[in-house]
Design a protein around this motif. Structure first.
Motif, PDB file in Angstrom:
ATOM      1  N   SER A 116       0.849  -1.195   0.000  1.00 15.69           N
ATOM      2  CA  SER A 116       0.000   0.000   0.000  1.00 15.69           C
ATOM      3  C   SER A 116       0.883   1.243   0.000  1.00 15.69           C
ATOM      4  O   SER A 116       2.091   1.168   0.288  1.00 15.69           O
ATOM      5  N   GLY A 117       0.265   2.379  -0.282  1.00 19.02           N
ATOM      6  CA  GLY A 117       0.977   3.648  -0.219  1.00 19.02           C
ATOM      7  C   GLY A 117       1.421   3.962   1.206  1.00 19.02           C
ATOM      8  O   GLY A 117       2.499   4.521   1.431  1.00 19.02           O
ATOM      9  N   THR A 118       0.575   3.601   2.162  1.00 15.98           N
ATOM     10  CA  THR A 118       0.921   3.794   3.573  1.00 15.98           C
ATOM     11  C   THR A 118       2.245   3.109   3.902  1.00 15.98           C
ATOM     12  O   THR A 118       3.159   3.702   4.475  1.00 15.98           O
ATOM     13  N   GLU A 119       2.326   1.843   3.510  1.00 17.52           N
ATOM     14  CA  GLU A 119       3.535   1.061   3.790  1.00 17.52           C
ATOM     15  C   GLU A 119       4.744   1.672   3.087  1.00 17.52           C
ATOM     16  O   GLU A 119       5.857   1.680   3.636  1.00 17.52           O
ATOM     17  N   PHE A 238       9.751  12.500  -2.254  1.00 18.97           N
ATOM     18  CA  PHE A 238       8.548  12.826  -3.020  1.00 18.97           C
ATOM     19  C   PHE A 238       7.554  11.691  -2.819  1.00 18.97           C
ATOM     20  O   PHE A 238       7.830  10.555  -3.196  1.00 18.97           O
ATOM     21  N   ASP A 239       6.421  12.003  -2.220  1.00 17.04           N
ATOM     22  CA  ASP A 239       5.336  11.035  -2.140  1.00 17.04           C
ATOM     23  C   ASP A 239       4.552  11.145  -3.438  1.00 17.04           C
ATOM     24  O   ASP A 239       3.729  12.038  -3.614  1.00 17.04           O
ATOM     25  N   GLU A 240       4.862  10.223  -4.344  1.00 18.30           N
ATOM     26  CA  GLU A 240       4.199  10.221  -5.654  1.00 18.30           C
ATOM     27  C   GLU A 240       3.161   9.099  -5.738  1.00 18.30           C
ATOM     28  O   GLU A 240       2.914   8.543  -6.801  1.00 18.30           O
ATOM     29  N   GLY A 266       2.146   4.224  -5.248  1.00 18.12           N
ATOM     30  CA  GLY A 266       0.979   3.432  -4.867  1.00 18.12           C
ATOM     31  C   GLY A 266      -0.035   3.633  -5.991  1.00 18.12           C
ATOM     32  O   GLY A 266       0.323   4.046  -7.083  1.00 18.12           O
ATOM     33  N   LYS A 267      -1.277   3.384  -5.730  1.00 17.02           N
ATOM     34  CA  LYS A 267      -2.353   3.673  -6.690  1.00 17.02           C
ATOM     35  C   LYS A 267      -2.045   3.153  -8.116  1.00 17.02           C
ATOM     36  O   LYS A 267      -2.101   1.961  -8.311  1.00 17.02           O
ATOM     37  N   VAL A 268      -1.681   4.016  -9.073  1.00 21.63           N
ATOM     38  CA  VAL A 268      -1.541   3.550 -10.465  1.00 21.63           C
ATOM     39  C   VAL A 268      -0.584   2.357 -10.592  1.00 21.63           C
ATOM     40  O   VAL A 268      -0.815   1.444 -11.384  1.00 21.63           O
TER      41      VAL A 268
HETATM   42  C1  LIG Z   1      -3.416   7.446  -1.091  1.00 16.71           C
HETATM   43  C2  LIG Z   1      -2.176   8.070  -0.633  1.00 16.71           C
HETATM   44  C3  LIG Z   1      -1.334   7.449   0.298  1.00 16.71           C
HETATM   45  C4  LIG Z   1      -1.716   6.191   1.019  1.00 16.71           C
HETATM   46  O1  LIG Z   1      -1.836   5.109   0.172  1.00 16.71           O
HETATM   47  P1  LIG Z   1      -2.728   3.854   0.657  1.00 16.71           P
HETATM   48  O2  LIG Z   1      -2.546   2.857  -0.461  1.00 16.71           O
HETATM   49  O3  LIG Z   1      -4.116   4.350   0.812  1.00 16.71           O
HETATM   50  O4  LIG Z   1      -2.155   3.364   1.929  1.00 16.71           O
HETATM   51  C5  LIG Z   1      -0.123   8.041   0.570  1.00 16.71           C
HETATM   52  N1  LIG Z   1       0.245   9.176  -0.020  1.00 16.71           N
HETATM   53  C6  LIG Z   1      -0.543   9.809  -0.905  1.00 16.71           C
HETATM   54  C7  LIG Z   1      -0.076  11.075  -1.550  1.00 16.71           C
HETATM   55  C8  LIG Z   1      -1.791   9.301  -1.217  1.00 16.71           C
HETATM   56  O5  LIG Z   1      -2.584   9.953  -2.064  1.00 16.71           O
END
Ligand SMILES: *Cc1c(COP(=O)(O)O)cnc(C)c1O
Length: 428
Positions: A116-119, A238-240, A266-268
């Motif tokens: 996940s993005g959190t991780e 950078f949190d991308e 994360g995401k895409v």
């Molecule tokens: C969604 C998001 C996260 C967290 O990602 P998860 O997969 O929901 O844990 C972290 N940083 C940004 C910028 C986000 O948009």
């Protein structure tokens, strides 16, 4: 449109799931009413349990950039599943997606996949602290980096919406190592650095913010941060998670030509399956176990189904440069249309946009940080949200969210949306 069956399903869910949802923003608390239960999705559309079709402007909060049930991703997952769904052992597929990501994103040599993005963000700051041997981090009010303890200090979207910027359960000890800064204010950062000499491991930022609406960095801002970090031996993260593989193949690093030290994804990158990743140049990544002392692990990390989905997604984005251009054009078209109808209906507004990320704020003053984002008229937003829902258009159920466009949208969909916004905004 009726959402009766969804309401029933929500009532049942509330009995066995806290608040009826597995992630708070889904519960519609910020806009009132009950959430919509999805049955299926295809291309630009969601189909709910009541049989309604909705045009989707959230796209699972970003991942479905090429539309729902995108055939190459779906087929990759089906084929992989037949061969076993998890091994807890290395696979060639992991190297393949890692090599492609490293090729697409500037300035990274190695990447590690998580779930996940959190991780990804949590691991990135542990790595930054281990590598620099310093404890403190700077984050920005309104930026969201997932729900791990260090970041739940004035985080955007869900956390802000619920008025619990500092969640109970986060200890004072943890909170004291997170310094809070104001987005787009360089002086604020240099003051914090000045006041915490040789204590700051990293600055983590959404280089285009997406969790307080869409907020672009001011001209020269990211360059200024880069210089301050370099001059003070601070790593720039950078949190991308939102912007990576969305604003450009190589994310914001490529778009604005700025080098970060660590990048999170994360995401895409997961094509709609649970995937996150963090990446950096080799000297930093080699600090991770098993090569280095910083521990990080995951039973399901690099899971074959998730990697197959992510690889199919990245391949599609890598092979067709025109996707990003098309997304830019479609979103610009939507922006122009919305500006026109909101102006015609005498609604005070600000629209922010970078590429296929766009946000509409019901306030006429520029939105450049969390404070200015918070000035928006929330009552107006609620009416706007529910009005659009009645017209079959789904935007995020919070005024602090960005809309994420998908390439599956047609110009007919966009025209339909602009007409609906015209109709709804005439009643605001
Ligand atoms: C969604 C998001 C996260 C967290 O990602 P998860 O997969 O929901 O844990 C972290 N940083 C940004 C910028 C986000 O948009």
């Amino acid at each position: 449109m009726l959402y009766q069956r969804s309401s029933q399903l929500f009532a049942e869910a509330e009995k066995v799931i806290p608040g009826g949802v597995n992630s708070p923003v889904r519960a519609f608390k910020a806009v009132g009413g009950t959430p919509i239960f999805v049955k299926s999705a295809q291309g630009a559309y969601l189909y709910d349990e009541d049989g309604n079709r909705l045009i989707d402007y959230i796209n699972s909060w970003g991942p479905m950039i090429l539309g729902h049930a995108y055939p190459p991703v779906v087929n990759a997952v089906i084929e992989k599943a037949k061969l076993g769904t998890s091994f807890g052992m290395p696979t060639a597929l992991e190297t393949e997606i890692a090599a492609l990501a490293v090729k697409m994103v500037p300035n990274i040599d190695k990447i590690r996949f998580v779930n996940s993005g959190t991780e990804a963000c949590m691991s990135a700051i542990r790595l930054a602290r281990g590598y620099t041997k310093k404890d403190k981090i700077i984050k920005f009010a309104g930026c969201y980096h997932g729900h791990s303890d260090s970041f739940l200090i004035q985080a955007g979207s869900g956390a802000v919406t619920f008025g619990t910027p500092n969640s109970p359960g986060v200890t004072a000890g943890t909170a004291k190592d997170t310094l809070l800064a104001r987005y787009n204010d360089l002086k604020n950062i240099s003051d914090l650095i000045e006041g915490n000499q040789n204590e700051i491991a990293a600055i983590i930022i959404e280089p285009v913010a997406g969790n307080m609406g869409c907020i672009p960095p001011n001209k020269g801002y990211l360059e200024g941060l880069r210089k301050l970090c370099t001059d003070n031996d601070i790593l720039l993260i950078f949190d991308e998670v939102m912007t990576g593989f969305r604003l450009a193949k190589g994310g914001v690093q490529e778009l604005f030509n700025i080098k970060a030290d660590i990048v999170t994804f994360g995401k895409v990158i997961g094509g709609g399956l649970p995937v996150g990743a963090f990446a950096a140049r080799a000297e930093i990544m080699n600090y991770l176990a098993p090569l280095g002392p910083v521990y990080q692990a995951g039973t399901l990390s690099g899971n074959p189904l998730a990697m197959a989905a992510g690889l199919a997604m990245l391949k599609a984005l890598n092979e067709d440069e025109s996707i990003f251009k098309r997304l830019e054009e479609k979103t610009a078209y939507l922006e122009t249309g919305i500006r026109k109808v909101l102006t015609a209906n005498n609604v005070l507004f600000t629209i922010n946009r970078v590429g296929s990320m766009i946000s509409v704020h019901f306030d006429a003053t520029p939105v450049t940080d969390f404070q200015s984002a918070a000035r928006g008229d929330n009552e107006k937003f609620k009416k706007f949200f529910h009005g659009l829902l009645q017209e079959g258009i789904y935007i995020a159920p919070s005024a602090y969210e960005t809309w994420f466009l998908t390439d599956a949208l047609t110009y007919e969909d966009l025209d339909f949306t602009i007409d609906a916004i015209d109709k709804v905004s005439s009643t605001l």
